[in-house]
Write an enzyme that holds these catalytic residues in place. Structure first.
Site, PDB file in Angstrom:
ATOM      1  CE1 TYR A 135      -3.008   3.087   0.609  1.00 48.24           C
ATOM      2  CE2 TYR A 135      -3.322   2.393   2.885  1.00 48.24           C
ATOM      3  CZ  TYR A 135      -3.589   3.266   1.858  1.00 48.24           C
ATOM      4  OH  TYR A 135      -4.446   4.326   2.061  1.00 48.24           O
ATOM      5  CE  LYS A 163      -5.734   2.127  -1.164  1.00 47.68           C
ATOM      6  NZ  LYS A 163      -6.396   2.164   0.167  1.00 47.68           N
TER       7      LYS A 163
END
Length: 294
Positions: A135, A163
């Site tokens: 992330y 992400k």
């Protein structure tokens, strides 16, 4: 290993009532998502105020979410921590509960080097057996993965996705050109998701889909079915919502939106505070204009 990190993934809010988890509200929220056929949900991420939960609350939230979902869609747990040992503990507890994967950002505040970031994720990877989505959220962590670190981490067998909540829209092209295995790239910004997909992304980890999961899912499906015009039409329609959800720190606006739709209280944990009256009015007007039905 099946790559669960694709399509529309909703970063779920965490509902509170009287400073405790509101598990009845959580059930309503999750059923709303499942009925919209989202591809997966993230529990206890940034939008879910994961860093504001006690360890006992974290476990209860995950266990309840897992029980409600009951294998209908993947459940991804947020396992980010400044402390590597704590991140490993979060991942271990998530595994016991039976989640399907982890979403983990680099440690914030400490500003580790790229070598430290790699060793942090390597330690979590070696201590667990579930798939991991990296992330990237430099606006919150103060550090980011370099392309070289992403490439190096992708060589670990269970690190399967990124992400990306940054603004570098060239990154998907650069990453795809050097990573040979199936490594999925997902946008972490609703407003950039179509541009990100055009550069090689395969979906979005969305805040807006808390509010309107059907439209957000339809947008992703139209894009991946080559209906660019249809996807763009939905994207343009949702753009005011995307912008409104970040006029104050996430998840302040989305928490109010879910309250306005009747899912939960507007309670949010300090140091975050509830939305201003100006933000509330803006959210209400946008929800009304979108004719959202729940």
């Amino acid at each position: 290993m099946n790559n669960i990190f694709k399509g529309l993934i909703t970063a779920i809010i965490t509902p509170f009532r009287d400073n405790k988890l509101d598990l009845n509200a959580l059930e309503k929220i999750l059923e709303y998502q499942i009925n919209a056929e989202v591809n997966a949900v993230v529990i206890a991420g940034s939008t879910g105020e994961g860093s504001s939960l006690s360890f006992e609350e974290y476990k209860l939230l995950l266990q309840t979410a897992k029980d409600i979902v009951n294998k209908r869609i993947p459940v991804i747990s947020g396992c980010s921590s400044n402390n590597t040992a704590c991140a490993i503990e979060l991942a271990a507890e998530s595994t016991k509960i039976g989640v399907d994967g982890f979403m983990i950002s680099p440690p914030s505040y400490l500003k580790p080097t790229q070598g430290g970031i790699y060793k942090h994720f390597e330690a979590i990877h070696e201590a667990s057996n579930l798939p991991i989505m990296l992330y990237s959220v430099p606006s919150r962590t103060g550090v980011d993965f370099t392309d070289e670190t992403i490439l190096k981490l992708s060589k670990l067998s269970r690190i399967l996705a990124l992400k990306d909540a940054g603004i570098d829209l060239e990154r998907p092209l650069r990453i795809k050109s050097v990573i040979n295995k199936e490594f999925n790239l997902l946008c972490g910004n609703d407003d950039l998701s179509l541009a990100f997909n055009a550069q090689g992304g395969v979906g979005c980890v969305s805040v807006a889909s808390n509010i309107t999961p059907k439209l957000c899912k339809e947008l992703q499906e139209k894009w991946h079915n080559n209906d660019v015009k249809g996807a763009l039409g939905i994207h343009q329609r949702l753009l005011p919502l995307y912008k409104a959800l970040f006029v104050e720190s996430n998840p302040i606006p989305v928490k109010y939106a879910m309250y306005y739709l009747g899912f939960c209280t507007n309670e949010i944990r300090l140091p975050l505070t509830e939305a201003t009256d100006t933000t509330k009015k803006q959210i209400e007007e946008i929800i009304t204009s979108l004719s959202i039905k729940v």
